[in-house]
Scaffold this motif. Sequence first.
Motif, PDB file in Angstrom:
ATOM      1  N   LYS A 270     -14.107  -6.857   0.829  1.00  0.00           N
ATOM      2  CA  LYS A 270     -13.700  -5.657   1.552  1.00  0.00           C
ATOM      3  C   LYS A 270     -14.226  -5.686   2.984  1.00  0.00           C
ATOM      4  O   LYS A 270     -13.506  -5.344   3.927  1.00  0.00           O
ATOM      5  CB  LYS A 270     -14.200  -4.414   0.830  1.00  0.00           C
ATOM      6  N   ARG A 271     -15.467  -6.107   3.138  1.00  0.00           N
ATOM      7  CA  ARG A 271     -16.079  -6.137   4.480  1.00  0.00           C
ATOM      8  C   ARG A 271     -15.331  -7.101   5.395  1.00  0.00           C
ATOM      9  O   ARG A 271     -15.005  -6.753   6.542  1.00  0.00           O
ATOM     10  CB  ARG A 271     -17.544  -6.556   4.362  1.00  0.00           C
ATOM     11  N   THR A 272     -15.045  -8.312   4.910  1.00  0.00           N
ATOM     12  CA  THR A 272     -14.386  -9.293   5.766  1.00  0.00           C
ATOM     13  C   THR A 272     -12.947  -8.896   6.087  1.00  0.00           C
ATOM     14  O   THR A 272     -12.439  -9.217   7.169  1.00  0.00           O
ATOM     15  CB  THR A 272     -14.414 -10.687   5.131  1.00  0.00           C
ATOM     16  N   ALA A 273     -12.294  -8.185   5.166  1.00  0.00           N
ATOM     17  CA  ALA A 273     -10.938  -7.692   5.449  1.00  0.00           C
ATOM     18  C   ALA A 273     -10.980  -6.659   6.569  1.00  0.00           C
ATOM     19  O   ALA A 273     -10.139  -6.674   7.481  1.00  0.00           O
ATOM     20  CB  ALA A 273     -10.317  -7.099   4.191  1.00  0.00           C
ATOM     21  N   ARG A 274     -11.951  -5.763   6.517  1.00  0.00           N
ATOM     22  CA  ARG A 274     -12.091  -4.765   7.590  1.00  0.00           C
ATOM     23  C   ARG A 274     -12.405  -5.446   8.920  1.00  0.00           C
ATOM     24  O   ARG A 274     -11.857  -5.066   9.966  1.00  0.00           O
ATOM     25  CB  ARG A 274     -13.195  -3.766   7.241  1.00  0.00           C
ATOM     26  N   GLU A 275     -13.278  -6.451   8.875  1.00  0.00           N
ATOM     27  CA  GLU A 275     -13.641  -7.160  10.102  1.00  0.00           C
ATOM     28  C   GLU A 275     -12.437  -7.880  10.701  1.00  0.00           C
ATOM     29  O   GLU A 275     -12.271  -7.903  11.927  1.00  0.00           O
ATOM     30  CB  GLU A 275     -14.761  -8.159   9.806  1.00  0.00           C
TER      31      GLU A 275
ATOM     32  N   SER B 129       1.852  -9.721  -1.805  1.00  0.00           N
ATOM     33  CA  SER B 129       2.269 -10.001  -3.167  1.00  0.00           C
ATOM     34  C   SER B 129       2.003  -8.744  -3.992  1.00  0.00           C
ATOM     35  O   SER B 129       1.417  -7.784  -3.497  1.00  0.00           O
ATOM     36  CB  SER B 129       1.493 -11.198  -3.732  1.00  0.00           C
ATOM     37  N   ASP B 130       2.413  -8.774  -5.244  1.00  0.00           N
ATOM     38  CA  ASP B 130       2.201  -7.595  -6.090  1.00  0.00           C
ATOM     39  C   ASP B 130       0.839  -7.608  -6.762  1.00  0.00           C
ATOM     40  O   ASP B 130       0.577  -6.784  -7.648  1.00  0.00           O
ATOM     41  CB  ASP B 130       3.305  -7.494  -7.148  1.00  0.00           C
ATOM     42  N   MET B 131      -0.053  -8.497  -6.339  1.00  0.00           N
ATOM     43  CA  MET B 131      -1.385  -8.575  -6.901  1.00  0.00           C
ATOM     44  C   MET B 131      -2.316  -7.579  -6.225  1.00  0.00           C
ATOM     45  O   MET B 131      -2.254  -7.379  -5.006  1.00  0.00           O
ATOM     46  CB  MET B 131      -1.946  -9.995  -6.750  1.00  0.00           C
ATOM     47  N   LEU B 132      -3.218  -6.982  -7.013  1.00  0.00           N
ATOM     48  CA  LEU B 132      -4.155  -5.982  -6.500  1.00  0.00           C
ATOM     49  C   LEU B 132      -4.946  -6.521  -5.326  1.00  0.00           C
ATOM     50  O   LEU B 132      -5.139  -5.826  -4.317  1.00  0.00           O
ATOM     51  CB  LEU B 132      -5.113  -5.546  -7.616  1.00  0.00           C
ATOM     52  N   ARG B 133      -5.414  -7.768  -5.419  1.00  0.00           N
ATOM     53  CA  ARG B 133      -6.268  -8.328  -4.376  1.00  0.00           C
ATOM     54  C   ARG B 133      -5.561  -8.416  -3.031  1.00  0.00           C
ATOM     55  O   ARG B 133      -6.184  -8.242  -1.981  1.00  0.00           O
ATOM     56  CB  ARG B 133      -6.800  -9.687  -4.808  1.00  0.00           C
ATOM     57  N   ALA B 134      -4.255  -8.675  -3.056  1.00  0.00           N
ATOM     58  CA  ALA B 134      -3.483  -8.756  -1.816  1.00  0.00           C
ATOM     59  C   ALA B 134      -3.242  -7.365  -1.240  1.00  0.00           C
ATOM     60  O   ALA B 134      -3.375  -7.146  -0.024  1.00  0.00           O
ATOM     61  CB  ALA B 134      -2.158  -9.460  -2.068  1.00  0.00           C
ATOM     62  N   GLU B 135      -2.882  -6.422  -2.091  1.00  0.00           N
ATOM     63  CA  GLU B 135      -2.632  -5.057  -1.634  1.00  0.00           C
ATOM     64  C   GLU B 135      -3.896  -4.430  -1.052  1.00  0.00           C
ATOM     65  O   GLU B 135      -3.852  -3.783   0.004  1.00  0.00           O
ATOM     66  CB  GLU B 135      -2.102  -4.207  -2.784  1.00  0.00           C
ATOM     67  N   GLN B 136      -5.029  -4.626  -1.722  1.00  0.00           N
ATOM     68  CA  GLN B 136      -6.288  -4.085  -1.213  1.00  0.00           C
ATOM     69  C   GLN B 136      -6.604  -4.658   0.168  1.00  0.00           C
ATOM     70  O   GLN B 136      -7.011  -3.929   1.087  1.00  0.00           O
ATOM     71  CB  GLN B 136      -7.436  -4.425  -2.166  1.00  0.00           C
ATOM     72  N   THR B 137      -6.420  -5.952   0.323  1.00  0.00           N
ATOM     73  CA  THR B 137      -6.707  -6.609   1.596  1.00  0.00           C
ATOM     74  C   THR B 137      -5.827  -6.058   2.708  1.00  0.00           C
ATOM     75  O   THR B 137      -6.299  -5.771   3.820  1.00  0.00           O
ATOM     76  CB  THR B 137      -6.504  -8.131   1.467  1.00  0.00           C
ATOM     77  N   ALA B 138      -4.544  -5.904   2.422  1.00  0.00           N
ATOM     78  CA  ALA B 138      -3.616  -5.388   3.429  1.00  0.00           C
ATOM     79  C   ALA B 138      -4.018  -3.997   3.894  1.00  0.00           C
ATOM     80  O   ALA B 138      -4.036  -3.699   5.102  1.00  0.00           O
ATOM     81  CB  ALA B 138      -2.198  -5.366   2.867  1.00  0.00           C
ATOM     82  N   LYS B 139      -4.337  -3.133   2.965  1.00  0.00           N
ATOM     83  CA  LYS B 139      -4.686  -1.756   3.318  1.00  0.00           C
ATOM     84  C   LYS B 139      -5.947  -1.708   4.183  1.00  0.00           C
ATOM     85  O   LYS B 139      -6.031  -0.920   5.131  1.00  0.00           O
ATOM     86  CB  LYS B 139      -4.861  -0.927   2.055  1.00  0.00           C
TER      87      LYS B 139
ATOM     88  N   ILE C 116      -7.126  -4.177   6.162  1.00  0.00           N
ATOM     89  CA  ILE C 116      -6.807  -4.731   7.484  1.00  0.00           C
ATOM     90  C   ILE C 116      -6.071  -3.703   8.332  1.00  0.00           C
ATOM     91  O   ILE C 116      -6.402  -3.482   9.502  1.00  0.00           O
ATOM     92  CB  ILE C 116      -5.984  -6.021   7.343  1.00  0.00           C
ATOM     93  N   LEU C 117      -5.078  -3.070   7.748  1.00  0.00           N
ATOM     94  CA  LEU C 117      -4.288  -2.086   8.494  1.00  0.00           C
ATOM     95  C   LEU C 117      -5.135  -0.890   8.919  1.00  0.00           C
ATOM     96  O   LEU C 117      -4.947  -0.338  10.005  1.00  0.00           O
ATOM     97  CB  LEU C 117      -3.106  -1.626   7.648  1.00  0.00           C
ATOM     98  N   SER C 118      -6.090  -0.499   8.081  1.00  0.00           N
ATOM     99  CA  SER C 118      -6.890   0.688   8.376  1.00  0.00           C
ATOM    100  C   SER C 118      -7.809   0.501   9.569  1.00  0.00           C
ATOM    101  O   SER C 118      -8.200   1.473  10.209  1.00  0.00           O
ATOM    102  CB  SER C 118      -7.726   1.083   7.151  1.00  0.00           C
ATOM    103  N   THR C 119      -8.171  -0.745   9.878  1.00  0.00           N
ATOM    104  CA  THR C 119      -9.081  -1.000  10.996  1.00  0.00           C
ATOM    105  C   THR C 119      -8.406  -1.715  12.163  1.00  0.00           C
ATOM    106  O   THR C 119      -9.072  -2.085  13.127  1.00  0.00           O
ATOM    107  CB  THR C 119     -10.286  -1.844  10.521  1.00  0.00           C
ATOM    108  N   SER C 120      -7.090  -1.887  12.093  1.00  0.00           N
ATOM    109  CA  SER C 120      -6.384  -2.619  13.156  1.00  0.00           C
ATOM    110  C   SER C 120      -5.435  -1.729  13.944  1.00  0.00           C
ATOM    111  O   SER C 120      -4.511  -2.216  14.593  1.00  0.00           O
ATOM    112  CB  SER C 120      -5.587  -3.793  12.557  1.00  0.00           C
ATOM    113  N   GLU C 121      -5.654  -0.415  13.883  1.00  0.00           N
ATOM    114  CA  GLU C 121      -4.802   0.548  14.595  1.00  0.00           C
ATOM    115  C   GLU C 121      -3.375   0.542  14.055  1.00  0.00           C
ATOM    116  O   GLU C 121      -2.434   0.881  14.760  1.00  0.00           O
ATOM    117  CB  GLU C 121      -4.804   0.259  16.112  1.00  0.00           C
ATOM    118  N   ASN C 122      -3.211   0.108  12.801  1.00  0.00           N
ATOM    119  CA  ASN C 122      -1.894   0.111  12.164  1.00  0.00           C
ATOM    120  C   ASN C 122      -1.936   0.898  10.855  1.00  0.00           C
ATOM    121  O   ASN C 122      -1.207   0.609   9.912  1.00  0.00           O
ATOM    122  CB  ASN C 122      -1.442  -1.328  11.881  1.00  0.00           C
TER     123      ASN C 122
END
Length: 221
Positions: free
Chosen positions: A33-38, A54-64, A66-72
Amino acid sequence: MISFYIIRHGETLLNSLNRAQGWSDSPLTDNGKRTARELGIKLKDITFSAAYTSDMLRAEQTAKLILSTSENRDIIPQKDVRLREWCLGSMDAEHNSIFIEAVSNWLGGVTSFAELNKRLPDVAMAIYEHDTTGMAEPFADISNRLTNALVDIAHNKSLNSNSNILVITHAFAIKTLFYLFAPEKLCTVYKLKNVAISKFLYDGKSFIFEKSDHSNWANNT
């Protein structure tokens, strides 16, 4: 020119346990989670038109994350089953050392990641032929679903010709894209680290590799 920012998901529980993770799924660790936010912060100057996972939890969590800290943060990731990792069949969730040894033996004693990368279709076929679950896929099926997913995304009528697209997928899936569109770069790919990012361009006809964030590539096995 459509720009695809293709990223491997963050570290998961199974990753931390050194387990092969195909269609088996597990949540992100705190480190994942930390590295995705970074990474999202690093991408804050990029405006994405859409995000796909992808429809996998790990991919969806990562996307959310990244988007939350990238002004998107207003973008809602869209899930596409075609962006899934390879199914490892009966080797899914096996310890990586056992998985790699089995594949090596199936291919006649291949021991290096560089050689395995060059022989991705053979690796997929070996997994497919030795699978006892009936779920593993031949390389042609994997490459077709990944390519078709990206082409369909690129031709979405809601996008303009200069859109930036975020795609969160998986290690073997990304290596497949390199094999298909930038095979000469596979010699630099040993083990793809979590949240490693690669950029591909699509000109309406073909995919062109532009660059990778090499700080996110690992040279160890």
